[in-house]
Design a protein around this motif. Structure first.
Motif, PDB file in Angstrom:
ATOM      1  N   ALA A  43      -5.308   3.144  -2.311  1.00 25.33           N
ATOM      2  CA  ALA A  43      -4.674   1.821  -2.350  1.00 25.33           C
ATOM      3  C   ALA A  43      -5.673   0.764  -2.827  1.00 25.33           C
ATOM      4  O   ALA A  43      -5.308  -0.151  -3.580  1.00 25.33           O
ATOM      5  CB  ALA A  43      -4.133   1.460  -0.972  1.00 25.33           C
ATOM      6  N   SER A  57       0.829  -1.208   0.000  1.00 24.78           N
ATOM      7  CA  SER A  57       0.000   0.000   0.000  1.00 24.78           C
ATOM      8  C   SER A  57       0.862   1.257   0.000  1.00 24.78           C
ATOM      9  O   SER A  57       0.425   2.325  -0.443  1.00 24.78           O
ATOM     10  CB  SER A  57      -0.954  -0.003   1.192  1.00 24.78           C
ATOM     11  OG  SER A  57      -0.259  -0.292   2.385  1.00 24.78           O
ATOM     12  N   LEU A 117      -7.535  -3.872   4.147  1.00 24.89           N
ATOM     13  CA  LEU A 117      -7.559  -2.448   3.843  1.00 24.89           C
ATOM     14  C   LEU A 117      -8.866  -1.806   4.287  1.00 24.89           C
ATOM     15  O   LEU A 117      -8.888  -0.653   4.751  1.00 24.89           O
ATOM     16  CB  LEU A 117      -7.346  -2.227   2.343  1.00 24.89           C
ATOM     17  CG  LEU A 117      -5.911  -2.390   1.829  1.00 24.89           C
ATOM     18  CD1 LEU A 117      -5.894  -2.429   0.308  1.00 24.89           C
ATOM     19  CD2 LEU A 117      -5.024  -1.257   2.353  1.00 24.89           C
ATOM     20  N   SER A 171      -2.340   3.555   4.721  1.00 23.11           N
ATOM     21  CA  SER A 171      -1.940   2.180   5.011  1.00 23.11           C
ATOM     22  C   SER A 171      -0.480   1.986   4.640  1.00 23.11           C
ATOM     23  O   SER A 171      -0.004   2.504   3.623  1.00 23.11           O
ATOM     24  CB  SER A 171      -2.803   1.193   4.218  1.00 23.11           C
ATOM     25  OG  SER A 171      -2.299  -0.136   4.348  1.00 23.11           O
TER      26      SER A 171
END
Length: 372
Positions: free
Chosen positions: A155, A147, A194, A177
């Motif tokens: 991302a 990321s 995520l 991230s």
């Protein structure tokens, strides 16, 4: 519209048209049918309707606990339709057609996940199981993915940019991230990681067939999207209550496994609202759930812990049935029995006169009470 009355102008308000899905108090069902459209998954061209066999009842299930949230089971095609379907490339779009006005409500787009051919004297019929297009996403990564400190929504866009799944619908986030996933991990696992890091509910493909990532919210602080008290549509005798409150955690702790060199560990915490019966204040002691995650900051750790706590399924739950209603999608806030609930799943038989089974999780307001 305005009308003159006694030398003054009076504003006249017209009543809005009632939603065709809202039933009068003395009506328990509505006129409806379901449509199954065959679509070429490579070009998006619609190739005409499919007609499941009349003596079968397909079922559409939505369950947020799985990576693949939606599945259609029990759909059986006759000989001609089976010959038209390419299970490797075709998709099926499902919609509910309601009332004399023939208003159509989409229920998502699906791909064949399993097929068994049945041979009969007149040819072969095919009972099918369909998945939403998370099946495409949830495959192994051929190369690693990093990321790289990006905003989580960016991302996610990069993680999915090569996927033939159409337009994404992702809420913006200010969180970043720094996580990475090695080859062999699935893209679906990276996406769910995520989602938590960005403060999102877990992803799902919605009625429009779009991959949806919605920022997590406290259900008790939101206005209901569906009010079952007002419509009085819950079927009598269908209510089943459940609870795992005795073993439910009341504190969620997230420890970052990437605090950086010579830095103190980053720890985020979230306590369930003190109004909940299993809260720290009411139980008198802490039942923690502790997880590790690769997070860049204290804010990110706190958001991760909060998101994990909001999505925790071990709460007071209720299952109940209503007439079929396509307004139920994902993470709806439902008012029933005078309180708010977060909808975590539903099952819909795709046939007129069927009963929709809802799974709701109790939402507890934050009263501001002090925990231990």
């Amino acid at each position: 519209m305005r009308a003159a009355r006694g030398g003054r102008w009076t504003v006249l308000a017209s009543a809005g048209r009632a939603d065709v899905l809202d039933l009068p108090a003395d009506v328990g069902q509505r006129s409806l049918s379901f449509r199954f459209d065959l679509i070429d998954g490579r070009t998006g061209v619609r190739r005409g309707p499919l007609t499941p066999l009349r003596d079968t009842t397909p079922t559409l299930a939505h369950d947020i606990t799985g990576t693949i949230v939606r599945r259609v089971s029990g759909l059986v095609l006759g000989v001609r339709d089976a010959a038209r379907l390419n299970p490797l490339t075709d998709r099926v779009a499902i919609s509910m057609v309601v009332g004399g006005q023939q208003r159509s409500y989409p229920l998502g787009r699906y791909m064949v996940g399993d097929a068994t051919e049945l041979a009969t004297s007149s040819g072969s019929t095919v009972p099918l199981t369909f998945f939403d297009e998370m099946f495409i996403v949830d495959q192994e990564l051929e190369t690693g993915f990093e990321s790289g400190g990006q905003l989580v929504d960016q991302a996610i866009q990069r993680l999915l940019e090569a996927m033939p799944i159409g337009e994404l619908q992702v809420d913006a986030t200010e969180l970043t991230s720094v996580s990475a996933w090695s080859p062999g991990n699935t893209r679906g696992m990276a996406l769910r990681d995520l989602a938590r890091q960005g403060g999102y509910f877990l992803p799902w493909f919605n009625h429009a067939g779009r991959l949806r990532l919605m920022r997590a919210f406290e259900p008790a602080s939101q206005p209901p999207t569906i009010d079952l008290d007002a419509s009085r549509r819950v079927i009598r005798g269908s209510v089943a209550r459940g609870s795992d409150l005795l073993s439910a955690p009341n504190r969620f702790v997230v420890v970052s496994n990437d605090p950086g060199e010579e830095a103190l560990p980053v720890v985020g915490t979230y306590d369930v609202p003190s109004s909940a019966p299993h809260s720290i204040a009411r139980r008198g002691f802490v039942l923690p759930r502790v997880v590790e995650a690769q997070l860049p900051s204290q804010v990110a750790a706190d958001v991760y812990a909060r998101t994990l706590g909001i999505q925790q399924t071990v709460y007071e739950t209720v299952e109940l049935s209503t007439p079929l209603d396509p307004r139920h999608d994902g993470y709806d806030v439902v008012r029933w029995d005078g309180v708010l609930w977060l909808e975590t799943g539903w099952t819909m038989p795709l046939t007129a006169g069927g009963e929709m089974r809802l799974t709701l999780r109790r939402a507890y307001p934050d009263t501001g009470g002090d925990d231990l």
